[in-house]
Design a protein around this motif. Structure first.
Motif, PDB file in Angstrom:
ATOM      1  N   ALA A  38       0.839  -1.186   0.000  1.00 38.07           N
ATOM      2  CA  ALA A  38       0.000   0.000   0.000  1.00 38.07           C
ATOM      3  C   ALA A  38       0.867   1.225   0.000  1.00 38.07           C
ATOM      4  O   ALA A  38       1.787   1.324   0.760  1.00 38.07           O
ATOM      5  CB  ALA A  38      -0.862  -0.008   1.240  1.00 38.07           C
ATOM      6  N   GLN A  39       0.510   2.175  -0.866  1.00 34.64           N
ATOM      7  CA  GLN A  39       1.270   3.414  -0.917  1.00 34.64           C
ATOM      8  C   GLN A  39       0.359   4.567  -1.171  1.00 34.64           C
ATOM      9  O   GLN A  39      -0.564   4.463  -1.926  1.00 34.64           O
ATOM     10  CB  GLN A  39       2.280   3.359  -2.071  1.00 34.64           C
ATOM     11  N   LEU A  40       0.673   5.675  -0.570  1.00 34.04           N
ATOM     12  CA  LEU A  40      -0.104   6.870  -0.812  1.00 34.04           C
ATOM     13  C   LEU A  40       0.822   7.844  -1.471  1.00 34.04           C
ATOM     14  O   LEU A  40       1.747   8.298  -0.841  1.00 34.04           O
ATOM     15  CB  LEU A  40      -0.569   7.441   0.498  1.00 34.04           C
ATOM     16  N   GLU A  41       0.614   8.165  -2.710  1.00 28.45           N
ATOM     17  CA  GLU A  41       1.546   9.057  -3.348  1.00 28.45           C
ATOM     18  C   GLU A  41       0.927  10.379  -3.679  1.00 28.45           C
ATOM     19  O   GLU A  41      -0.179  10.437  -4.137  1.00 28.45           O
ATOM     20  CB  GLU A  41       2.088   8.415  -4.608  1.00 28.45           C
ATOM     21  N   VAL A 340       2.250  11.956   0.861  1.00 33.80           N
ATOM     22  CA  VAL A 340       3.640  11.715   1.252  1.00 33.80           C
ATOM     23  C   VAL A 340       3.726  11.293   2.718  1.00 33.80           C
ATOM     24  O   VAL A 340       4.574  10.482   3.100  1.00 33.80           O
ATOM     25  CB  VAL A 340       4.520  12.954   0.970  1.00 33.80           C
ATOM     26  N   LEU A 341       2.849  11.831   3.561  1.00 32.42           N
ATOM     27  CA  LEU A 341       2.812  11.401   4.960  1.00 32.42           C
ATOM     28  C   LEU A 341       2.375   9.945   5.066  1.00 32.42           C
ATOM     29  O   LEU A 341       2.891   9.176   5.893  1.00 32.42           O
ATOM     30  CB  LEU A 341       1.871  12.302   5.761  1.00 32.42           C
ATOM     31  N   TYR A 342       1.428   9.556   4.231  1.00 35.65           N
ATOM     32  CA  TYR A 342       0.988   8.163   4.206  1.00 35.65           C
ATOM     33  C   TYR A 342       2.153   7.251   3.820  1.00 35.65           C
ATOM     34  O   TYR A 342       2.397   6.203   4.442  1.00 35.65           O
ATOM     35  CB  TYR A 342      -0.160   8.000   3.211  1.00 35.65           C
ATOM     36  N   GLY A 343       2.879   7.658   2.776  1.00 34.33           N
ATOM     37  CA  GLY A 343       4.014   6.861   2.341  1.00 34.33           C
ATOM     38  C   GLY A 343       5.086   6.753   3.415  1.00 34.33           C
ATOM     39  O   GLY A 343       5.700   5.694   3.589  1.00 34.33           O
ATOM     40  N   LEU A 365       1.147   9.650  11.810  1.00 35.05           N
ATOM     41  CA  LEU A 365       1.355  10.014  10.405  1.00 35.05           C
ATOM     42  C   LEU A 365       0.159   9.610   9.561  1.00 35.05           C
ATOM     43  O   LEU A 365      -0.276  10.349   8.675  1.00 35.05           O
ATOM     44  CB  LEU A 365       2.628   9.339   9.875  1.00 35.05           C
ATOM     45  N   TYR A 366      -0.388   8.424   9.817  1.00 33.77           N
ATOM     46  CA  TYR A 366      -1.595   7.995   9.107  1.00 33.77           C
ATOM     47  C   TYR A 366      -2.741   8.976   9.366  1.00 33.77           C
ATOM     48  O   TYR A 366      -3.484   9.362   8.459  1.00 33.77           O
ATOM     49  CB  TYR A 366      -2.023   6.605   9.573  1.00 33.77           C
ATOM     50  N   SER A 367      -2.879   9.371  10.626  1.00 28.62           N
ATOM     51  CA  SER A 367      -3.960  10.287  10.994  1.00 28.62           C
ATOM     52  C   SER A 367      -3.791  11.634  10.298  1.00 28.62           C
ATOM     53  O   SER A 367      -4.741  12.203   9.759  1.00 28.62           O
ATOM     54  CB  SER A 367      -3.988  10.468  12.515  1.00 28.62           C
ATOM     55  N   GLN A 368      -2.553  12.156  10.298  1.00 23.69           N
ATOM     56  CA  GLN A 368      -2.292  13.425   9.618  1.00 23.69           C
ATOM     57  C   GLN A 368      -2.577  13.309   8.125  1.00 23.69           C
ATOM     58  O   GLN A 368      -3.133  14.221   7.502  1.00 23.69           O
ATOM     59  CB  GLN A 368      -0.840  13.848   9.844  1.00 23.69           C
TER      60      GLN A 368
END
Length: 537
Positions: A38-41, A340-343, A365-368
């Motif tokens: 899983a990645q959040l870009e 980027v915080l998710y990543g 970081l996930y929450s932010q």
């Protein structure tokens, strides 16, 4: 971490873990793609915003084109509501003919700054008029002019070979070709005419966007490479030409994206970040350049060795945050910061790295990340990719403390006192939603969903708590004052007076500052109902 932007998003495969990519300023959104992890870009402002697999949004300088693509192209994502600031600057300028030239070429900043309107270009094209060469008035010898003419032939051959994908593209390319002939003539007369070099580079860059994807001659890369040469020469002659550094970085980023995650791409991304840095140094008040700089850093972080990655990612975070501080409603940078915080959270968990007391935990970081994506969606709700990313975060990972946007700890003075002895300040839990920042009484284990800004006192009876209505906020800032307990001070100026609080750390303070500012910005933009729908379901 960000992947090369895709113009057309695709729905994620049935994988439990979504991928979020950064948004670029060129309005283009990408949907989550299948990936093993899983990645959040982030999305770059130059391209449309990506979806759960969002790609970086980069912002190009306004061009006459629909949009310059470059997520890390200055606004290369194609956003439905992209403004001129989101597009690459390709305004075509021409140089006025020099009169009474001196024996030696004199370079003046105001020369060559007249803008060719589209009407002038169309009229010239209609009349099939060639630009006046005025070789007799040139301070350069015929040999020098011929030398530069020979050097310009390669660029003109490239432009002449571009035909466009459709009728609109072919019509536009005829105008670009006509403009290129004017700039070529201006440079033959005065090789030090940096305005003509800059504008010719823009024409080459625009022509690259007109190339048929299946075409091999000319290739898009060849046109971009030639544009980079013109930008290089223009900035050598005029080192303060910040627009040239900005668009040059966009062209380099486009070239880098064609090369995937190779060593050559790494060198190009590094060059792009240096040019964005130079553009920001020359024009610090440019959220688009900061956003694209962050996107380029994100792309670079996906290529460099693992030991270098986290430092680059944290630098990218600082660029997105700086862009937001310049423009609080910059939805692309807000979304990109969330991805980027998710990543970063994913990488921290994947590597099993320990988190020191000074660092933010992966859960935080996930929450932010969820907060920034929710805010971006509230500001620009017509981006389905963002709503999908938010859905993934709120359902699969439960990162939003619904029915609130943010819940965390702050140290506060006794209710009703702005200044109190340090020993009287107590660390307590606060919640933030679309209406207020509210202190949670210690006895209250869980805040009921029916809690609203006007019903708090009724729910808590005589238990008074600190409450700040979003509508009453005037400004929010960090503060350092001896009257406050040690720590990261937070000052909220309201129409009823100032409220002082202290965060656990400076990184935690950044999260509170951004969250409160974003909620206020959403309120001012009249989008509080959208945010309310997100956090209340």
């Amino acid at each position: 971490m960000p992947e090369p932007e895709s113009q057309n998003g695709h729905e994620p495969a049935p994988e439990p873990e979504p991928v979020l990519r950064p948004e670029t300023e060129t309005e283009t959104e990408s949907v989550p793609t299948e990936q093993t992890q899983a990645q959040l870009e982030p999305i770059s402002e130059s391209a449309p915003e990506p979806e759960p697999n969002p790609q970086p949004e980069s912002e190009p300088v306004p061009t006459e084109q629909a949009q310059a693509q470059l997520e890390p192209k200055s606004e290369s994502e194609s956003d439905p509501a992209v403004n001129d600031a989101d597009l690459r600057e390709t305004t075509i300028h021409s140089n006025d003919a020099r009169t009474n030239p001196s024996p030696n070429p004199q370079l003046r900043k105001d020369e060559g700054s007249r803008t060719f309107t589209m009407r002038e270009l169309l009229n010239g094209l209609k009349n099939d008029s060639e630009p006046e060469r005025e070789d007799a008035n040139s301070p350069y010898s015929p040999e020098q002019q011929q030398q530069h003419a020979d050097q310009n032939n390669a660029a003109m051959d490239l432009i002449n070979s571009v035909v466009g994908v459709d009728e609109e593209g072919r019509s536009r390319q005829r105008i670009l070709t006509f403009a290129a002939r004017r700039y070529a003539t201006a440079i033959e007369r005065n090789p030090e005419d940096y305005d003509a070099l800059y504008n010719w580079a823009l024409v080459l860059q625009e022509s690259a966007d007109n190339v048929n994807p299946d075409s091999t001659s000319p290739s898009k890369d060849a046109l971009l490479e030639e544009a980079c040469k013109k930008y290089d020469e223009a900035t050598r002659l005029c080192p303060t030409l910040h627009d040239a550094f900005y668009n040059w970085a966009i062209a380099i980023s486009d070239r880098a994206k064609m090369r995937g995650r190779t060593k050559e791409a790494e060198e190009l991304w590094k060059q792009a970040t240096r040019n964005y840095e130079k553009a920001v140094q020359l024009n610090w008040n440019s959220p688009q350049a900061l956003n694209n700089w962050g996107l380029a850093l994100q792309e670079l972080s996906a290529i460099v060795p693992a030991r270098e990655k986290q430092k680059i990612v944290r630098t990218a975070i600082s660029k997105f945050r700086a862009a937001i501080q310049l423009q609080f409603d910059f939805h692309r940078a807000i979304y990109n910061l969330g991805t980027v915080l998710y990543g970063l959270a994913e990488d921290t968990l994947r590597t099993g790295g320990s988190v020191s007391a000074q660092e933010v935990s992966p859960n935080e970081l996930y929450s932010q990340s969820a907060i920034y994506i929710a805010a971006a969606h509230a500001l620009k709700p017509n981006y389905s990719v963002r709503s999908h990313c938010l859905f993934v975060l709120s359902t699969q990972f439960s990162q939003l403390p619904l029915p609130h946007l943010k819940v965390g700890y702050l140290t506060a003075p006794p209710v009703g006192t702005m200044i109190a002895p340090h020993n009287d300040w107590k660390r307590s839990e606060f919640l933030l939603d679309h209406e207020k920042l509210q202190q949670i009484p210690r006895e209250q284990k869980q805040v009921p969903q029916i809690l609203s800004g006007r019903s708090v006192d009724a729910v808590n009876g005589d238990k008074k708590t600190i409450k700040v209505d979003i509508a009453d906020i005037i400004s929010v800032s960090a503060c350092a004052d001896l009257t406050l307990p040690p720590g990261a001070g937070l000052c909220i100026d309201t129409s009823h007076g100032s409220v002082y609080l202290v965060a656990d750390s400076w990184e935690s303070l950044d999260g509170w500052l951004d969250a409160i500012r974003l909620v206020y910005t959403i309120y001012v933009r009249g989008k509080s109902d959208v945010l309310a729908g997100i956090i209340t379901g």
